[in-house]
Design a protein around this motif. Structure first.
Motif, PDB file in Angstrom:
ATOM      1  N   THR A   1       0.686  -1.333   0.049  1.00 45.67           N
ATOM      2  CA  THR A   1       0.107  -0.084   0.038  1.00 45.67           C
ATOM      3  C   THR A   1       0.901   1.419   0.088  1.00 45.67           C
ATOM      4  O   THR A   1       1.946   1.463   0.594  1.00 45.67           O
TER       5      THR A   1
ATOM      6  N   ALA B   1      -8.746   9.880  -4.105  1.00 43.80           N
ATOM      7  CA  ALA B   1      -9.166  10.899  -3.499  1.00 43.80           C
ATOM      8  C   ALA B   1      -8.473  10.798  -1.902  1.00 43.80           C
ATOM      9  O   ALA B   1      -8.499  11.919  -1.260  1.00 43.80           O
ATOM     10  N   ASP B   2      -8.372   9.869  -1.587  1.00 43.05           N
ATOM     11  CA  ASP B   2      -7.789   9.350  -0.043  1.00 43.05           C
ATOM     12  C   ASP B   2      -6.273   9.736   0.030  1.00 43.05           C
ATOM     13  O   ASP B   2      -5.623   9.349   1.229  1.00 43.05           O
ATOM     14  N   GLY B   3      -5.668   9.883  -1.063  1.00 40.47           N
ATOM     15  CA  GLY B   3      -4.175   9.986  -1.307  1.00 40.47           C
ATOM     16  C   GLY B   3      -3.590   8.496  -1.021  1.00 40.47           C
ATOM     17  O   GLY B   3      -2.239   8.481  -0.771  1.00 40.47           O
ATOM     18  N   THR B   4      -4.266   7.311  -1.472  1.00 40.19           N
ATOM     19  CA  THR B   4      -3.704   6.067  -1.461  1.00 40.19           C
ATOM     20  C   THR B   4      -3.695   5.236  -2.608  1.00 40.19           C
ATOM     21  O   THR B   4      -4.584   5.633  -3.690  1.00 40.19           O
TER      22      THR B   4
ATOM     23  N   PRO C   1      -4.433  13.585  -3.633  1.00 36.61           N
ATOM     24  CA  PRO C   1      -4.962  12.858  -4.977  1.00 36.61           C
ATOM     25  C   PRO C   1      -4.193  12.977  -6.140  1.00 36.61           C
ATOM     26  O   PRO C   1      -3.330  13.982  -6.240  1.00 36.61           O
TER      27      PRO C   1
ATOM     28  N   ARG D   1       0.685   5.392   0.569  1.00 39.13           N
ATOM     29  CA  ARG D   1       0.276   6.685   1.073  1.00 39.13           C
ATOM     30  C   ARG D   1       0.830   7.796   1.111  1.00 39.13           C
ATOM     31  O   ARG D   1       2.198   7.855   1.190  1.00 39.13           O
TER      32      ARG D   1
ATOM     33  N   THR E   1      -2.707   7.740  -6.923  1.00 41.48           N
ATOM     34  CA  THR E   1      -3.282   7.750  -5.803  1.00 41.48           C
ATOM     35  C   THR E   1      -4.753   8.418  -5.945  1.00 41.48           C
ATOM     36  O   THR E   1      -5.002   9.209  -6.632  1.00 41.48           O
TER      37      THR E   1
ATOM     38  N   THR F   1       5.055   5.099   2.826  1.00 35.74           N
ATOM     39  CA  THR F   1       4.473   6.422   3.006  1.00 35.74           C
ATOM     40  C   THR F   1       5.123   7.706   2.307  1.00 35.74           C
ATOM     41  O   THR F   1       6.394   7.546   2.526  1.00 35.74           O
TER      42      THR F   1
ATOM     43  N   ALA G   1      -2.976  13.889   2.758  1.00 34.73           N
ATOM     44  CA  ALA G   1      -3.503  13.179   1.563  1.00 34.73           C
ATOM     45  C   ALA G   1      -3.579  14.054   0.391  1.00 34.73           C
ATOM     46  O   ALA G   1      -4.102  14.996   0.312  1.00 34.73           O
TER      47      ALA G   1
END
Length: 399
Positions: free
Chosen positions: A54, A77-80, A62, A56, A75, A139, A60
């Motif tokens: 994952t 909308a949640d930045g992932t 996008p 991240r 990524t 991250t 966040a």
């Protein structure tokens, strides 16, 4: 049929029955003990051989593009974003395609990784040697910048001329000093990723005004005006201005005097103003700071006076006029002349008491005559007559 033949037929029949029994029960039932547990069903090979990684962004963000294991990711909308692939011992590479993302309200700048496993690659946009043996998260930390514009007023809200503002400096909570644009837009760091407890945390940045130079004078009271950047942030900085009244009075007589005043501001600028009929002048709306005031008067002089302009102030300057000089000089001569007169009077009295001999000029009074002291006669030997030569000291004795 004899006995031997019957035995052969029985053996053949038993073999046939045994063969039929093995055909129905199967070879596994014939070999497995009755007490053994049933063999579990095998798992699908695809479920046991996949790994999920994952990705991240903090905060966040996008739309950030990256490539991992040869696969392109973006990524949401949640930045992932996530990658799922077969487990392998081969090391993989992660490449961040977007190290900066600009929006109308904010700018995102890549700062560092967390969870990349190699400390040497913390601040690189490409990370190599990532494993694919178990699920984990990596991250990407981004610094968020916000637009800031500024305006300037005095303490009463009256706008200041921005063309006279030469420098504006702010200090962030990260201890960095930043120059702000006076007429344009400055993008300031508003949120920075901080590595805490093995993870990245977005931390806001606060600022304080450190320097505001207006017409060469420092107006900022360092640390008193603070702000936090954000979307569409417009700042107003305040500078203190006050009125300075200049007047002068005579040193001895206390009367108003002076015809012009010279004022030097904290930046060294010199302003000369004329004093009115009441011997005063008002300099309005001066920036706070330390000023030097000097008043010119006909035939007089003053010592420069320093004024700390932190509120409306009246600078009353003492002027030493020509009349003051004459009075002081006369008083000085009088103080010096009194001892001289006293000495002359004493000398005159002594001269009158002890007059000098006629025909001579006595420079000073003659002292009183002193009585001569009689000399003692030396002791004379017996038989010597008084007045004989032996009675005089130093006289030779004849034989």
């Amino acid at each position: 049929m004899n006995r031997r033949t019957a035995r052969r037929h029985a053996v053949a029949l038993l073999a046939l029955l045994t063969a039929l029994l093995l055909a129905f029960t199967g070879p596994a039932a014939a070999t497995q003990p009755a007490s053994a547990a049933p063999t579990p069903a095998p798992q699908p090979a695809s479920a046991a051989a996949t790994v999920t990684v994952t990705f991240r962004t903090v905060p966040a963000v996008p739309g950030v593009r990256l490539v991992f294991g040869g696969q392109s990711l973006v990524t949401g909308a949640d930045g992932t974003a996530s990658y799922t692939g077969p487990r392998t011992a081969q090391r993989q590479s992660l490449r961040l395609l977007d190290t900066s993302v600009d929006t109308p309200d904010a700018r995102y700048r890549f700062t560092r990784w967390a969870g990349q496993r190699d400390p040497e690659q913390t601040f690189r946009s490409r990370v190599d040697g990532l494993p694919l043996r178990a699920d984990y998260t990596i991250t990407a930390g981004f610094t968020v910048q916000y637009p800031v514009t500024v305006a300037f007023t005095d303490q009463h809200g009256a706008p200041l001329d921005p063309s006279l503002v030469s420098s504006v400096k702010v200090r962030g909570s990260d201890a960095r000093i930043t120059d702000l644009s006076v007429a344009g837009t400055t993008w300031l760091d508003g949120v920075v990723p901080v590595f805490r407890n093995s993870s990245l945390t977005p931390v806001p940045v606060d600022y304080t005004l450190r320097s505001l130079v207006y017409d060469g004078v420092q107006l900022a009271d360092a640390g008193r005006q603070g702000f936090r950047p954000g979307p569409d942030r417009h700042l107003t900085f305040t500078g203190a201005f006050h009125d300075l009244t200049v007047t002068a009075h005579d040193a001895l007589f206390g009367s108003a005097t002076g015809d012009r005043a010279t004022v030097t501001d904290p930046a060294g600028h010199v302003t000369t103003v004329s004093l009115g009929p009441d011997h005063t002048a008002v300099l309005a709306h001066l920036p706070r700071g330390r000023y030097t005031v000097e008043v010119k008067a006909p035939g007089g002089s003053t010592n420069p006076r320093e004024i700390q302009l932190s509120q409306a102030v009246t600078a009353d300057v003492t002027v030493v006029s020509l009349a003051d000089v004459l009075v002081i000089a006369g008083a000085g001569l009088l103080l010096l002349g009194i001892p001289v007169v006293i000495r002359l009077r004493r000398r005159t009295r002594r001269t009158a008491a002890y007059p000098a001999a006629p025909g001579t000029h006595a420079r000073r009074s003659a002292p009183a005559p002193r009585q001569p002291v009689p000399e003692e006669e030396p002791e004379q030997p017996e038989g010597a007559e008084k007045g004989s030569p032996t009675s005089r000291p130093g006289a030779a004795t004849r034989c």
